[in-house]
Design an enzyme around this catalytic site. Structure first.
Site, short mmCIF file in Angstrom:
data_model
loop_
_atom_site.label_atom_id
_atom_site.label_comp_id
_atom_site.label_asym_id
_atom_site.label_seq_id
_atom_site.Cartn_x
_atom_site.Cartn_y
_atom_site.Cartn_z
N LYS A 143 63.99 0.29 20.08
CA LYS A 143 62.61 -0.22 20.21
C LYS A 143 61.85 -0.13 18.89
O LYS A 143 60.76 -0.67 18.75
CB LYS A 143 61.87 0.56 21.31
CG LYS A 143 62.45 0.38 22.71
CD LYS A 143 61.66 1.19 23.74
CE LYS A 143 62.29 1.21 25.12
NZ LYS A 143 62.07 -0.03 25.89
N HIS A 146 70.25 -4.53 33.68
CA HIS A 146 69.01 -4.30 32.92
C HIS A 146 69.22 -3.96 31.46
O HIS A 146 68.25 -3.61 30.77
CB HIS A 146 68.20 -3.16 33.55
CG HIS A 146 67.64 -3.46 34.89
ND1 HIS A 146 66.40 -4.04 35.07
CD2 HIS A 146 68.14 -3.28 36.13
CE1 HIS A 146 66.17 -4.18 36.37
NE2 HIS A 146 67.21 -3.73 37.03
N THR A 170 58.37 -5.24 29.84
CA THR A 170 57.37 -5.66 30.82
C THR A 170 55.97 -5.30 30.34
O THR A 170 54.99 -5.91 30.76
CB THR A 170 57.63 -5.02 32.20
OG1 THR A 170 57.98 -3.65 32.01
CG2 THR A 170 58.73 -5.73 32.94
N LYS A 219 51.96 -7.00 30.35
CA LYS A 219 50.73 -6.29 30.74
C LYS A 219 49.66 -6.44 29.65
O LYS A 219 48.49 -6.68 29.94
CB LYS A 219 51.03 -4.80 30.98
CG LYS A 219 51.95 -4.57 32.18
CD LYS A 219 52.49 -3.14 32.26
CE LYS A 219 53.67 -3.11 33.23
NZ LYS A 219 54.46 -1.87 33.16
N LYS A 262 55.72 3.06 24.90
CA LYS A 262 56.95 2.81 25.67
C LYS A 262 57.86 3.98 25.37
O LYS A 262 57.54 4.81 24.52
CB LYS A 262 57.60 1.49 25.26
CG LYS A 262 57.75 1.31 23.75
CD LYS A 262 58.31 -0.06 23.38
CE LYS A 262 57.27 -1.16 23.32
NZ LYS A 262 57.66 -2.40 23.95
N ARG A 263 59.01 4.08 26.07
CA ARG A 263 59.94 5.15 25.74
C ARG A 263 60.30 5.08 24.25
O ARG A 263 60.35 3.99 23.67
CB ARG A 263 61.21 5.01 26.59
CG ARG A 263 60.99 5.42 28.03
CD ARG A 263 60.56 6.86 28.15
NE ARG A 263 61.65 7.75 27.85
CZ ARG A 263 62.31 8.47 28.75
NH1 ARG A 263 61.96 8.44 30.02
NH2 ARG A 263 63.29 9.27 28.38
C1 GL4 Z 1 65.29 -1.70 31.12
C2 GL4 Z 1 65.12 -2.51 29.85
O1 GL4 Z 1 65.31 -1.70 28.74
C3 GL4 Z 1 63.79 -3.26 29.77
O2 GL4 Z 1 63.81 -4.17 28.71
C4 GL4 Z 1 63.51 -4.02 31.06
O3 GL4 Z 1 62.24 -4.63 31.02
C5 GL4 Z 1 63.60 -3.07 32.24
C6 GL4 Z 1 63.39 -3.77 33.56
O4 GL4 Z 1 64.27 -4.82 33.71
O5 GL4 Z 1 64.90 -2.46 32.28
N1 GL4 Z 1 66.66 -1.32 31.24
C7 GL4 Z 1 66.75 0.00 31.28
S1 GL4 Z 1 68.16 0.81 31.43
N2 GL4 Z 1 65.57 0.60 31.18
C8 GL4 Z 1 64.65 -0.35 31.12
O6 GL4 Z 1 63.45 -0.14 31.08
#
Ligand code: GL4
Length: 841
Positions: A573, A374, A678, A682, A567-568
């Site tokens: 980001k 990921h 993701t 949305k 988002k975080r």
């Molecule tokens: C993450 C990615 O940062 C994010 O881009 C991705 O959409 C998500 C699900 O595949 O996985 N990887 C980590 S670590 N945290 C995330 O949210």
């Protein structure tokens, strides 16, 4: 078998087994029964929380009937199952979802009205199940929804944290973390005190030859912690399937509670042992895209992997099949490297406990697991120190070394004398101390490795896992682009839009086959339809404006352009790019004449997201956003032209209000850093536009919806490396417009300028790793284009509708079907018969 009811008594049993409510009266009867008996309340003291509880219990009963049947059906069918191992499941609220999935939300709405309540108020009583950090955990939750909806026999396995992700408050512009104790009342879980596994830690390994001359390896002594199962029902949409999410909770093993200590008066120390065991599942680590190598985290990982694997093996052994059939019955997906120890644990079970030969066992292991990567961020790639593993899991370390030895020998055979290659692909990093590279172990122990968007899957093959492509060939590596469930992220979050879509394309079938959205495209010129579309967006913005009013205490104009980044908080980001852009806009407004200001499109800039408690730079970004808001929002020169809002405690249930209300949302990571994203999906699915970089799934979104429907900017991922190099070795200058923004901050416009020094020097002096300066111009110009585009509302709505119509690809249903076909090799269960039975009764 001994525990089942004898054949001739089953009639009585069947006669009384509950059928579940379907009508309004039946619902009210169930809810009132629970309120008066389960909760011991009456109509004289039933507040909204009690009404929520009664409603939730009524729906839980209803789900559990289908859950039981699903489990029986799946056992009977005896097909291959999928187990999804994830340390995070960001489920959000369950009640609304349960009501929609079983198709009884209207029944509940009318029933609650009879009892004196508004359904929205009741739904809002529920505490989010926030067992995750961000995208990775929410993806796992969307996957569970899709697996149930598509009738796959699939279980989730995770940890039952007592504390989920912390609650965020903002005090004086700073993030403050509050513990999230969420288990006070949780009707959605079933404790299974009869389902437990004893998990061992520490100790030592005893190798000897037994009387029959066989080598025996036994892991002895140490401490035992008991894992107890808590089951959470996962309903599918419009199907009788209710799958299971099994969460493990830790407690001292009953044999462990030291009665000797207890009896000799050392009560406190006996209780302390008990608490130490409970600590394992106490808290979710609050880091996203960052690993910190803490021993307790490793304990969590092993505790959960061991409990899950023993549970899976126990279920397999009931079928009395041969071990060689294991991977015909079981597929296990590793959600990132967090569950990599499951690979080692299965090998240990097969070799040490079941007596299989090493090679035979290893064939079974590698055909069982799949691994999803990921992230490519180096700080997120897990490594555990060898001494740490040696101490906590001595037998596992031996197995890891053996796996590595065999692997390296096979590499040496194919690439003789390539010593460098051996060093590069070794599971063990030869550092001080030595480290175990978990991603390498996951690759070697799995039959497939996938990334989560096309660009990301290409990047892992050409960067971090390049050498493994050389060793295994390219076919071991594949892509499954992420998706989201349209049930929660369209139907539940945006019921009016869902209804409008259904009215145009004739049914709600699109919620199960999202490609049907393309039937909307013929209506893009339908005036009445466009008007309704725009009205729904506006109503959603009014709803968010009300939320801002109640939580922040000031009003924003719902007619303004809503620009949202939630988002975080992470440097990659680039919320800093966004807030610098906001300051740039603020300075421009200040320098304009009243006439010029009249031509501007008013904007509300909304931010939301948590920073990891130890991530100081991310916290500084939050601080700056809040301070800019304080100044801008009360500046009379600005008025409605610009508002800057930081929404506290962004989570799943807040996302359900925020996402439908956006005009434009920001997905502006440095190219090549966001694996997929993701929330981009949305927002577009809810009719919002995107400003974004060519990163993660933005690229595929662009391909699907068309370049004219997205606002792209910035450098490409293939140029990032050269740009970074240039920052250090070229004639590099920070963008002059950005310098003006920095000067404005340094003047103290937003309070104590010293507080933001690191944010500026990171760009000016320390190489601007995330290319904020390189992308600043292009970002600001694109924001200007957005203003222009927004002025033509008719064209804007056309873009919005066209985009939604083309979003079919991004459902998590497509994603799960791809995993099922190409990685898990599983088929959905046939539930047609069950559906008919339900229709008849
Ligand atoms: C993450 C990615 O940062 C994010 O881009 C991705 O959409 C998500 C699900 O595949 O996985 N990887 C980590 S670590 N945290 C995330 O949210």
């Amino acid at each position: 078998v001994e525990s089942s009811i004898p054949e001739h008594m089953r009639e009585a049993w069947k006669k009384f087994s509950p059928k579940g409510f379907t009508t309004k009266d039946e619902f009210e009867s169930e809810a009132v029964k629970h309120i008066e008996t389960t909760l011991a309340r009456s109509l004289f003291n039933c507040d909204e929380l009690a009404a929520y509880s009664g409603t939730a219990l009524a729906f839980r009963d209803r789900l559990i009937i289908d859950w039981n049947k699903t489990q029986q059906r799946q056992s009977f069918a005896d097909q291959k199952r999928l187990y999804y191992l994830s340390l995070e499941f960001l489920m959000g609220r369950a009640l609304d979802n349960a009501m929609l999935n079983v198709g009884l939300k209207n029944v509940a709405k009318d029933g609650l009205a009879d009892l004196g309540f508004r359904i929205e108020d009741i739904i809002a009583q529920e505490h989010d199940a926030a067992l995750g950090n961000g995208g990775l955990g929410r993806l796992a939750a969307c996957f569970l929804d899709s697996m149930a909806t598509l009738n796959y026999a699939a279980w989730g396995y995770g940890l039952r944290y007592r504390y989920g992700i912390f609650k965020q408050e903002i005090q004086d512009g700073y993030q403050v973390e509050i513990p999230d104790y969420w288990l006070d009342f949780n009707p959605w879980e079933f404790p299974r005190h009869d389902v437990s596994v004893d998990v061992q830690f520490y100790g030592w390994v005893n190798k000897y030859t037994n009387d029959e001359g066989k080598q025996i390896v036994s892991w002895q002594d140490g401490e035992i912690v008991t894992a107890t199962a808590y089951d959470v029902p996962v309903p599918g949409y419009g199907t009788p399937t209710v799958n299971n999410l099994r969460l493990w909770s830790s407690k001292a093993s009953s044999g462990e509670f030291d009665f000797a200590k207890f009896n000799s008066g050392e009560y406190e120390s006996a209780v302390a042992d008990e608490q130490r065991a409970e600590t394992i599942s106490a808290v979710l680590y609050p880091n996203d895209n960052l690993e910190r190598g803490k021993e307790l985290r490793l304990k969590q990982q092993y505790f959960w992997c061991a409990a899950s694997l023993h549970d899976i093996v126990r279920r397999f052994k009931k079928s009395k099949r041969k071990w060689s059939e294991f991977s015909d019955q079981v597929a296990i997906q590793l959600n990132d490297t967090h569950p990599t120890l499951a690979i080692v644990e299965l090998q240990r079970i097969l070799v040490d406990m079941e007596g299989l030969g090493w090679d035979e066992a290893w064939t079974i292991v590698t055909s069982t697991f799949g691994y999803t990567n990921h992230t490519v961020l180096p700080e997120a790639l897990e490594k555990w120190s060898v001494p740490l593993i040696q101490n906590l899991l001595p037998r596992h370390l031996q197995i890891i070394y053996e796996i590595n030895l065999q692997f390296l020998q096979s590499v040496e055979k194919r690439f003789p004398k390539d010593r460098d290659l051996l060093g590069r692909v070794s599971i063990i990093e030869e550092s001080q101390p030595k480290m175990v590279r978990m991603a390498y172990l996951a690759i070697i122990g799995s039959h497939k490795v996938n990334g989560v968007a096309e660009l990301h899957s290409d990047l892992i093959k050409t960067t971090i896992f390049k050498d493994f492509v050389k060793v295994y060939g390219p076919d071991k590596f594949t892509n499954v682009t992420n998706g989201i469930t349209p049930r929660r992220w369209l139907h539940q979050a945006n019921p009016r839009l869902s209804e409008l879509i259904a009215s145009k394309i004739g049914s709600y079938e699109f919620l199960k086959d999202l490609t049907l959205l393309n039937k909307l495209e013929p209506f893009v010129d339908d005036k009445e339809f466009k008007k309704e579309w725009a009205e729904i967006k506006y109503a959603n913005k009014v709803r968010l404006a009300q939320h801002i009013q109640t939580t922040k205490g000031y009003s924003v104009n719902p007619k303004a352009l809503f620009d949202i980044q939630v988002k975080r908080i992470h440097e990659y980001k680039r919320q800093q790019l966004n807030i610098f852009g906001v300051i740039h806009r603020y300075m421009a407004i200040k320098s304009m004449s009243p006439e010029e200001r009249k031509k501007l499109v008013p904007r509300v800039s909304v931010f939301g997201g948590k920073a990891a408690p130890g991530y100081w730079m991310a916290k500084t970004i939050i601080h700056l956003i809040n301070k800019v808001g304080e100044v801008v929002n009360k500046d009379p020169d600005v008025g409605d032209l610009l508002k800057v809002v930081f929404l506290e405690d962004y989570n799943v249930s807040k996302a359900e209000i925020i996402v439908p209300a956006s005009d434009i949302s920001e997905h502006i990571s440095t190219a090549g850093t966001e694996a997929s994203g993701t929330s981009n999906m949305k927002f577009v699915l809810n009719g919002g536009m995107i400003i974004g970089t060519l990163d993660g799934a933005n690229i595929e979104i662009t391909r699907e919806i068309g370049e004219q429907n997205i606002f792209l900017f910035g450098n490409l991922s293939e140029d990032v490396e050269d740009l970074r190099h240039h920052h250090f070795y070229g004639d590099y200058k920070v963008n002059p417009e950005l310098v003006k923004v920095f000067d404005c901050i340094k003047k103290g416009t937003f309070g104590d300028e010293g507080a933001f020094g690191a944010l500026i020097s990171g760009i000016v002096e320390h190489g601007d790793y995330y290319l904020v300066s390189d992308d600043f111009n292009s970002y600001c110009q694109t924001q200007d284009l957005i203003d222009e585009a927004y002025k033509d509302q008719d064209a804007w709505v056309t873009k919005s509708i066209t985009s939604v119509a083309r979003m079919g690809f991004f459902t998590s249903d497509r994603c799960i079907n791809e995993y099922a076909d190409t990685i898990w090799n599983i088929e959905p269960l046939d539930v047609a018969e069950e559906k008919e039975v339900r229709a008849r009764t």
